[in-house]
Scaffold this motif. Structure first.
Motif, PDB file in Angstrom:
ATOM      1  N   PHE A  61       0.840  -1.201   0.000  1.00  0.00           N
ATOM      2  CA  PHE A  61       0.000   0.000   0.000  1.00  0.00           C
ATOM      3  C   PHE A  61       0.877   1.253   0.000  1.00  0.00           C
ATOM      4  O   PHE A  61       0.562   2.232  -0.677  1.00  0.00           O
ATOM      5  CB  PHE A  61      -0.927   0.009   1.226  1.00  0.00           C
ATOM      6  N   ASP A  62       1.959   1.219   0.773  1.00  0.00           N
ATOM      7  CA  ASP A  62       2.859   2.376   0.821  1.00  0.00           C
ATOM      8  C   ASP A  62       3.462   2.662  -0.547  1.00  0.00           C
ATOM      9  O   ASP A  62       3.585   3.818  -0.961  1.00  0.00           O
ATOM     10  CB  ASP A  62       3.983   2.133   1.830  1.00  0.00           C
ATOM     11  N   VAL A  63       3.836   1.598  -1.265  1.00  0.00           N
ATOM     12  CA  VAL A  63       4.436   1.765  -2.590  1.00  0.00           C
ATOM     13  C   VAL A  63       3.399   2.255  -3.592  1.00  0.00           C
ATOM     14  O   VAL A  63       3.641   3.207  -4.350  1.00  0.00           O
ATOM     15  CB  VAL A  63       5.070   0.445  -3.072  1.00  0.00           C
ATOM     16  N   LEU A  64       2.230   1.619  -3.597  1.00  0.00           N
ATOM     17  CA  LEU A  64       1.207   1.971  -4.580  1.00  0.00           C
ATOM     18  C   LEU A  64       0.706   3.397  -4.370  1.00  0.00           C
ATOM     19  O   LEU A  64       0.372   4.107  -5.334  1.00  0.00           O
ATOM     20  CB  LEU A  64       0.038   0.985  -4.501  1.00  0.00           C
ATOM     21  N   SER A  65       0.681   3.839  -3.125  1.00  0.00           N
ATOM     22  CA  SER A  65       0.209   5.198  -2.836  1.00  0.00           C
ATOM     23  C   SER A  65       1.272   6.252  -3.125  1.00  0.00           C
ATOM     24  O   SER A  65       0.979   7.449  -3.123  1.00  0.00           O
ATOM     25  CB  SER A  65      -0.211   5.311  -1.365  1.00  0.00           C
ATOM     26  N   GLY A  66       2.516   5.806  -3.348  1.00  0.00           N
ATOM     27  CA  GLY A  66       3.600   6.744  -3.607  1.00  0.00           C
ATOM     28  C   GLY A  66       4.345   7.183  -2.359  1.00  0.00           C
ATOM     29  O   GLY A  66       5.240   8.026  -2.436  1.00  0.00           O
ATOM     30  N   LEU A  67       4.010   6.625  -1.201  1.00  0.00           N
ATOM     31  CA  LEU A  67       4.690   7.015   0.042  1.00  0.00           C
ATOM     32  C   LEU A  67       6.145   6.575   0.037  1.00  0.00           C
ATOM     33  O   LEU A  67       7.024   7.300   0.489  1.00  0.00           O
ATOM     34  CB  LEU A  67       3.954   6.421   1.247  1.00  0.00           C
ATOM     35  N   THR A  68       6.398   5.356  -0.455  1.00  0.00           N
ATOM     36  CA  THR A  68       7.767   4.852  -0.552  1.00  0.00           C
ATOM     37  C   THR A  68       8.048   4.418  -1.986  1.00  0.00           C
ATOM     38  O   THR A  68       7.126   4.123  -2.746  1.00  0.00           O
ATOM     39  CB  THR A  68       8.008   3.651   0.387  1.00  0.00           C
TER      40      THR A  68
ATOM     41  N   ARG B 171       9.937   1.818  -4.699  1.00  0.00           N
ATOM     42  CA  ARG B 171      10.428   0.463  -4.830  1.00  0.00           C
ATOM     43  C   ARG B 171      11.795   0.476  -5.517  1.00  0.00           C
ATOM     44  O   ARG B 171      12.096   1.364  -6.311  1.00  0.00           O
ATOM     45  CB  ARG B 171       9.450  -0.369  -5.650  1.00  0.00           C
ATOM     46  N   ALA B 172      12.606  -0.528  -5.206  1.00  0.00           N
ATOM     47  CA  ALA B 172      13.930  -0.623  -5.814  1.00  0.00           C
ATOM     48  C   ALA B 172      13.817  -0.779  -7.327  1.00  0.00           C
ATOM     49  O   ALA B 172      12.867  -1.391  -7.823  1.00  0.00           O
ATOM     50  CB  ALA B 172      14.676  -1.821  -5.231  1.00  0.00           C
ATOM     51  N   PRO B 173      14.788  -0.243  -8.078  1.00  0.00           N
ATOM     52  CA  PRO B 173      14.806  -0.453  -9.526  1.00  0.00           C
ATOM     53  C   PRO B 173      14.857  -1.952  -9.862  1.00  0.00           C
ATOM     54  O   PRO B 173      15.298  -2.768  -9.043  1.00  0.00           O
ATOM     55  CB  PRO B 173      16.092   0.256  -9.968  1.00  0.00           C
TER      56      PRO B 173
ATOM     57  N   TRP C 283      16.448  -5.307  -0.433  1.00  0.00           N
ATOM     58  CA  TRP C 283      16.609  -4.976   0.990  1.00  0.00           C
ATOM     59  C   TRP C 283      17.618  -3.844   1.178  1.00  0.00           C
ATOM     60  O   TRP C 283      17.422  -2.965   2.026  1.00  0.00           O
ATOM     61  CB  TRP C 283      17.055  -6.219   1.768  1.00  0.00           C
ATOM     62  N   LEU C 284      18.703  -3.860   0.385  1.00  0.00           N
ATOM     63  CA  LEU C 284      19.717  -2.820   0.510  1.00  0.00           C
ATOM     64  C   LEU C 284      19.167  -1.468   0.059  1.00  0.00           C
ATOM     65  O   LEU C 284      19.486  -0.427   0.664  1.00  0.00           O
ATOM     66  CB  LEU C 284      20.948  -3.191  -0.315  1.00  0.00           C
ATOM     67  N   TYR C 285      18.333  -1.487  -0.967  1.00  0.00           N
ATOM     68  CA  TYR C 285      17.713  -0.243  -1.429  1.00  0.00           C
ATOM     69  C   TYR C 285      16.857   0.363  -0.322  1.00  0.00           C
ATOM     70  O   TYR C 285      16.856   1.575  -0.106  1.00  0.00           O
ATOM     71  CB  TYR C 285      16.867  -0.529  -2.672  1.00  0.00           C
ATOM     72  N   ARG C 286      16.137  -0.489   0.407  1.00  0.00           N
ATOM     73  CA  ARG C 286      15.329  -0.013   1.521  1.00  0.00           C
ATOM     74  C   ARG C 286      16.205   0.551   2.638  1.00  0.00           C
ATOM     75  O   ARG C 286      15.881   1.566   3.248  1.00  0.00           O
ATOM     76  CB  ARG C 286      14.458  -1.148   2.070  1.00  0.00           C
ATOM     77  N   VAL C 287      17.318  -0.132   2.905  1.00  0.00           N
ATOM     78  CA  VAL C 287      18.235   0.349   3.949  1.00  0.00           C
ATOM     79  C   VAL C 287      18.777   1.725   3.587  1.00  0.00           C
ATOM     80  O   VAL C 287      18.885   2.617   4.445  1.00  0.00           O
ATOM     81  CB  VAL C 287      19.387  -0.652   4.160  1.00  0.00           C
ATOM     82  N   LEU C 288      19.105   1.920   2.313  1.00  0.00           N
ATOM     83  CA  LEU C 288      19.644   3.206   1.880  1.00  0.00           C
ATOM     84  C   LEU C 288      18.610   4.322   2.021  1.00  0.00           C
ATOM     85  O   LEU C 288      18.969   5.489   2.213  1.00  0.00           O
ATOM     86  CB  LEU C 288      20.124   3.109   0.429  1.00  0.00           C
ATOM     87  N   GLN C 289      17.324   3.967   1.937  1.00  0.00           N
ATOM     88  CA  GLN C 289      16.265   4.962   2.122  1.00  0.00           C
ATOM     89  C   GLN C 289      16.059   5.290   3.597  1.00  0.00           C
ATOM     90  O   GLN C 289      15.752   6.426   3.946  1.00  0.00           O
ATOM     91  CB  GLN C 289      14.946   4.459   1.512  1.00  0.00           C
ATOM     92  N   GLU C 290      16.198   4.274   4.471  1.00  0.00           N
ATOM     93  CA  GLU C 290      15.982   4.470   5.909  1.00  0.00           C
ATOM     94  C   GLU C 290      17.105   3.807   6.698  1.00  0.00           C
ATOM     95  O   GLU C 290      16.868   2.856   7.437  1.00  0.00           O
ATOM     96  CB  GLU C 290      14.634   3.888   6.334  1.00  0.00           C
ATOM     97  N   PRO C 291      18.337   4.277   6.565  1.00  0.00           N
ATOM     98  CA  PRO C 291      19.471   3.578   7.197  1.00  0.00           C
ATOM     99  C   PRO C 291      19.381   3.510   8.714  1.00  0.00           C
ATOM    100  O   PRO C 291      19.693   2.476   9.318  1.00  0.00           O
ATOM    101  CB  PRO C 291      20.686   4.399   6.734  1.00  0.00           C
TER     102      PRO C 291
END
Length: 268
Positions: free
Chosen positions: A197-204, A206-208, A218-226
């Motif tokens: 839901f967070d991705v579809l709504s544009g809140l977060t 998704r990794a390329p 998982w690393l892409y997520r870590v880089l967003q919220e280390p």
């Protein structure tokens, strides 16, 4: 779209029976479930769940209760090949969510959205209306309600007559809700979509796609919220590698299914 004739092949991984299905296979099963009004409870497993299911009984039983259990994590697919139990592909929860919405759009099926915050939920409703206008949203409810209100929420879902229910509630709230009210909902296709839901709504974001193929989402997520995620992923990924080594030496005995028998499912 694939229609399965008989039981799908299953692989034994970390004590779980994981279905060796492609995304198209699952969409075919969902189509059958909606047409026959028989339950198809879709579950996904990733590295974190593999680590935690050993000590978390509620999580373990919720996975064993699923009619279809899929690898939502490239690490699980790679592990399946190392263990001689190969899965055909990763079936990411968010990809399956969007494909199910496309099925609902094509056939004008009804969907119910449950979970996340009210603002995120509005964003999901807007995205569905824009991208899948044929999918009829017959109800929605944010995930911030207590146990006292859960019966009322379940009654609303049942009254909606939805063909598909997408649940974006964290564990253990999702498992408790489905365990308590699942049989009374009357919804053929049920899919726990996690943070989709967070991705579809544009809140977060998704990794390329390349990061996804390399299993580095998982690393892409870590880089967003280390600050919030680095320790969690370091601990989980290390534990998963150790479990994989252990599994190569001695396989985990398959877990017994929950005592409540499943009847009238679409995956038999």
């Amino acid at each position: 779209m694939t229609a399965l004739l008989g039981p799908a092949p299953r692989r034994q991984l970390f004590g779980l029976r994981v279905d060796a299905l492609t995304a198209d296979d699952v969409i075919g099963l969902a189509d059958q479930a909606v047409q026959s009004r028989r339950r198809l409870l879709i579950g996904v497993v990733n590295a974190a769940k593999v680590v935690h299911l050993r000590s978390d009984r509620l999580l373990r039983e919720s996975l064993l209760e699923c009619d279809v259990l899929l690898a939502d994590g490239q690490s699980v697919v790679w592990a399946s090949r190392l263990l001689g139990q190969p899965l055909p592909q990763r079936v990411a929860g968010i990809d399956l969510f969007e494909q199910l919405l496309a099925l609902a759009d094509r056939d004008r099926r009804s969907v119910y959205l449950l979970g996340a915050t009210p603002s995120v939920l509005r964003g999901v409703e807007e995205a569905v209306a824009r991208r899948w206008p044929g999918a009829r949203v017959v109800g929605s409810r944010d995930g911030y309600f207590g146990a006292a209100a859960s019966a009322e929420v379940a009654a609303g879902i049942a009254a909606s007559g939805a063909d598909m229910l997408f649940i974006a509630m964290p564990s253990p709230h999702k498992e408790i809700f489905l365990g308590t009210h699942g049989p009374s909902l009357g919804v053929p296709v049920l899919h726990g979509v996690g943070g989709s839901f967070d991705v579809l709504s544009g809140l977060t974001k998704r990794a390329p796609e390349r990061w996804q193929r390399w299993g580095m989402e998982w690393l892409y997520r870590v880089l967003q919220e280390p600050g919030r995620l680095w320790r969690r992923y370091l601990t989980t990924n290390t534990a998963f590698v150790l479990l994989l080594i252990r599994e190569r030496i001695s396989r985990t005995r398959p877990y017994d299914p929950p005592t409540t028998a499943k009847e009238g499912t679409a995956h038999e």
